[in-house]
Design an enzyme around this catalytic site. Structure first.
Site, PDB file in Angstrom:
ATOM      1  N   TYR A 138       0.819  -1.215   0.000  1.00 11.28           N
ATOM      2  CA  TYR A 138       0.000   0.000   0.000  1.00 11.28           C
ATOM      3  C   TYR A 138       0.857   1.271   0.000  1.00 11.28           C
ATOM      4  O   TYR A 138       0.378   2.336  -0.332  1.00 11.28           O
ATOM      5  CB  TYR A 138      -0.937   0.031   1.208  1.00 11.28           C
ATOM      6  CG  TYR A 138      -2.045  -1.001   1.165  1.00 11.28           C
ATOM      7  CD1 TYR A 138      -2.342  -1.688   0.003  1.00 11.28           C
ATOM      8  CD2 TYR A 138      -2.792  -1.290   2.295  1.00 11.28           C
ATOM      9  CE1 TYR A 138      -3.344  -2.645  -0.033  1.00 11.28           C
ATOM     10  CE2 TYR A 138      -3.804  -2.238   2.270  1.00 11.28           C
ATOM     11  CZ  TYR A 138      -4.071  -2.922   1.104  1.00 11.28           C
ATOM     12  OH  TYR A 138      -5.072  -3.854   1.075  1.00 11.28           O
ATOM     13  N   LYS A 189       3.134 -15.329   2.447  1.00 17.09           N
ATOM     14  CA  LYS A 189       3.055 -16.040   1.158  1.00 17.09           C
ATOM     15  C   LYS A 189       4.490 -16.379   0.766  1.00 17.09           C
ATOM     16  O   LYS A 189       4.985 -16.015  -0.309  1.00 17.09           O
ATOM     17  CB  LYS A 189       2.348 -15.129   0.141  1.00 17.09           C
ATOM     18  CG  LYS A 189       2.005 -15.777  -1.172  1.00 17.09           C
ATOM     19  CD  LYS A 189       0.861 -16.777  -1.081  1.00 17.09           C
ATOM     20  CE  LYS A 189       0.622 -17.407  -2.448  1.00 17.09           C
ATOM     21  NZ  LYS A 189      -0.214 -18.623  -2.368  1.00 17.09           N
ATOM     22  N   ASP A 221      -3.389 -17.907   1.513  1.00 16.25           N
ATOM     23  CA  ASP A 221      -4.533 -18.549   0.848  1.00 16.25           C
ATOM     24  C   ASP A 221      -5.130 -19.624   1.747  1.00 16.25           C
ATOM     25  O   ASP A 221      -6.357 -19.757   1.870  1.00 16.25           O
ATOM     26  CB  ASP A 221      -4.144 -19.101  -0.530  1.00 16.25           C
ATOM     27  CG  ASP A 221      -2.785 -19.789  -0.543  1.00 16.25           C
ATOM     28  OD1 ASP A 221      -2.038 -19.679   0.458  1.00 16.25           O
ATOM     29  OD2 ASP A 221      -2.458 -20.440  -1.549  1.00 16.25           O
ATOM     30  N   ASP A 245      -5.613  -6.735   5.828  1.00 20.77           N
ATOM     31  CA  ASP A 245      -6.788  -5.996   5.393  1.00 20.77           C
ATOM     32  C   ASP A 245      -7.890  -6.976   5.001  1.00 20.77           C
ATOM     33  O   ASP A 245      -9.046  -6.889   5.448  1.00 20.77           O
ATOM     34  CB  ASP A 245      -6.377  -5.128   4.186  1.00 20.77           C
ATOM     35  CG  ASP A 245      -7.450  -4.160   3.754  1.00 20.77           C
ATOM     36  OD1 ASP A 245      -8.528  -4.128   4.378  1.00 20.77           O
ATOM     37  OD2 ASP A 245      -7.225  -3.418   2.770  1.00 20.77           O
ATOM     38  N   ASP A 249     -11.305  -8.413   7.487  1.00 19.66           N
ATOM     39  CA  ASP A 249     -12.690  -8.237   7.044  1.00 19.66           C
ATOM     40  C   ASP A 249     -13.405  -9.586   6.963  1.00 19.66           C
ATOM     41  O   ASP A 249     -14.566  -9.707   7.343  1.00 19.66           O
ATOM     42  CB  ASP A 249     -12.741  -7.558   5.669  1.00 19.66           C
ATOM     43  CG  ASP A 249     -12.916  -6.051   5.791  1.00 19.66           C
ATOM     44  OD1 ASP A 249     -12.691  -5.522   6.901  1.00 19.66           O
ATOM     45  OD2 ASP A 249     -13.276  -5.409   4.788  1.00 19.66           O
TER      46      ASP A 249
END
Ligand code: NAD
Length: 354
Positions: A138, A189, A221, A245, A249
């Site tokens: 980001y 990852k 994942d 993020d 959620d």
């Protein structure tokens, strides 16, 4: 406790009235609490022409902790990006160097029917997601748009973490685990990304200084899958900005209503901004329908993480449990046959339970 109150927009002022009543109650018992009040987001733009005005910045810098309602609303959607309400939120996080975002996903057994998953999978769920908030893809440079060698338009971003950034968020993860069940899962990852290989190395190294914490690693994942398959296997999850993020959620939906979930964003000294995860809910603003519980639980996180007052945090959490056990529900957490109450009545019940 020098606390800055920022009600924000939409339902923010309504839920904040209830939080202020709770603080008054605690103060009346002899706690040394000083409150200051400021504006952020759309309300700040209306009053000062900027979503994070100088006056708020001065108050925020001198406070020990900040309680925020929520920001945004359709009336601000056409403003230039630089003065939109969400920019106020990004600016205060950046200004105060709040790099650690703590988001619990918990489901009170009484609300198990409100989740989209089977009650036996989620009842009693209590996970803490620790998300890095100021780095990663980001913020990484270079980023932008360009024309590639083949003459095609392309967009690009850079995933990036320095050792020190990983170390400080991993430390928050381990410290959080130490305050809970001493189980930490680091999500990355590392099978594909160099950034994640460094991440895993640093977390593993730091783990040696926390021998009591049971550390595991999981690819993002798989973590996304495990969160809906068997979420109760997790206690504390620590992860980078973009993975956090998305996973936080996902995890919040396990818990049913967003009106129930608090969050904390902390700096290196545990000074923090505490806020419910929901937005300003313009569809119900001003109607005495908003659920104030996420805000009250945010106050609980403030007591625990900034002020080291687990006793006060527990009292707030117990008060929430009591009102839920007594069957009180705001509209967002009600199922048919429930006793639906408004924001103010829920506040009354919470204070009585305290
Ligand atoms: P929202 O979270 O405001 O609302 C989504 C739905 O949940 C709505 O139906 C709303 O009524 C309900 N809801 C939310 N909080 C509730 C509560 N405490 N009690 C009962 N019901 C509740 O999300 P949205 O509608 O996508 O966004 C509205 C505005 O909020 C937008 O301007 C958005 O940018 C902003 N927003 C702000 C934050 C923040 O301040 N941190 C976060 C998300 C969205």
């Amino acid at each position: 406790m020098n606390i800055l109150i920022l009600p924000g927009d939409g339902i923010g002022p309504e839920i904040m009235v209830q939080a202020a009543r709770v603080l008054d109650k605690i103060k009346s018992e002899g706690e040394d609490i000083t409150l200051s009040h400021g504006t952020l987001g759309g309300a700040a733009y209306d009053a000062h022409g900027h979503p994070y005005p100088d006056a708020t910045q001065a108050l925020a810098r001198s406070a020990d902790a900040i309680l925020l309602g929520c920001v945004g609303g359709p009336q601000y959607d056409t403003l230039p990006r630089a003065v939109r309400p969400e920019q106020g939120l990004l600016a205060i996080r950046k200004d105060l160097k709040l790099f650690a975002n703590l988001r619990p996903a918990m489901l009170y057994p009484e609300l198990a029917a409100a989740s989209s998953l089977k009650p036996e999978i989620v009842a009693g769920l209590d996970i803490m997601i620790v998300r890095e908030l100021t780095g990663d893809i980001y913020f990484g440079q270079p980023r932008g748009r360009r024309t590639n060698a083949a003459g095609e338009d392309e967009g690009y971003d850079t995933m990036h973490y320095a050792r020190s950034e990983v170390e400080r968020i991993a430390r928050v993860g381990f410290e959080t685990a130490m305050k809970r069940n001493k189980k930490l899962c680091s999500v990355d990852k590392a099978n594909v990304l160099d950034t994640s290989i460094l991440w895993r190395e640093v977390v593993t190294e730091l783990g040696k200084t926390y021998p009591e914490v049971q550390l595991s690693h999981m690819y993002v994942d798989n973590a996304a899958m495990q969160l809906v398959r068997a979420p109760k296997q997790f206690d504390v999850i620590v992860t980078g900005n973009i993975f956090g993020d998305i996973l936080s959620d996902e995890a919040s939906m396990l818990a049913g209503s967003i009106g129930m979930l608090p969050s904390a964003s902390l700096d290196a000294n545990n000074k923090g901004l505490f806020e419910p995860i929901h937005g300003s809910a313009p569809d119900i603003a001003g109607q005495d329908k908003a659920n104030p519980i996420a805000t009250i639980l945010s106050l609980g996180m403030m007591m625990r993480y900034t002020f080291g007052r687990a006793d006060l945090a527990q009292r707030l959490e117990t008060a929430v449990r009591k009102v839920l056990a007594a069957g009180l529900r705001t509209g967002d957490i009600a199922t048919s046959g429930d006793n639906v109450v408004g924001t103010r009545a829920m506040g009354d019940a919470l204070i009585a339970a305290l």
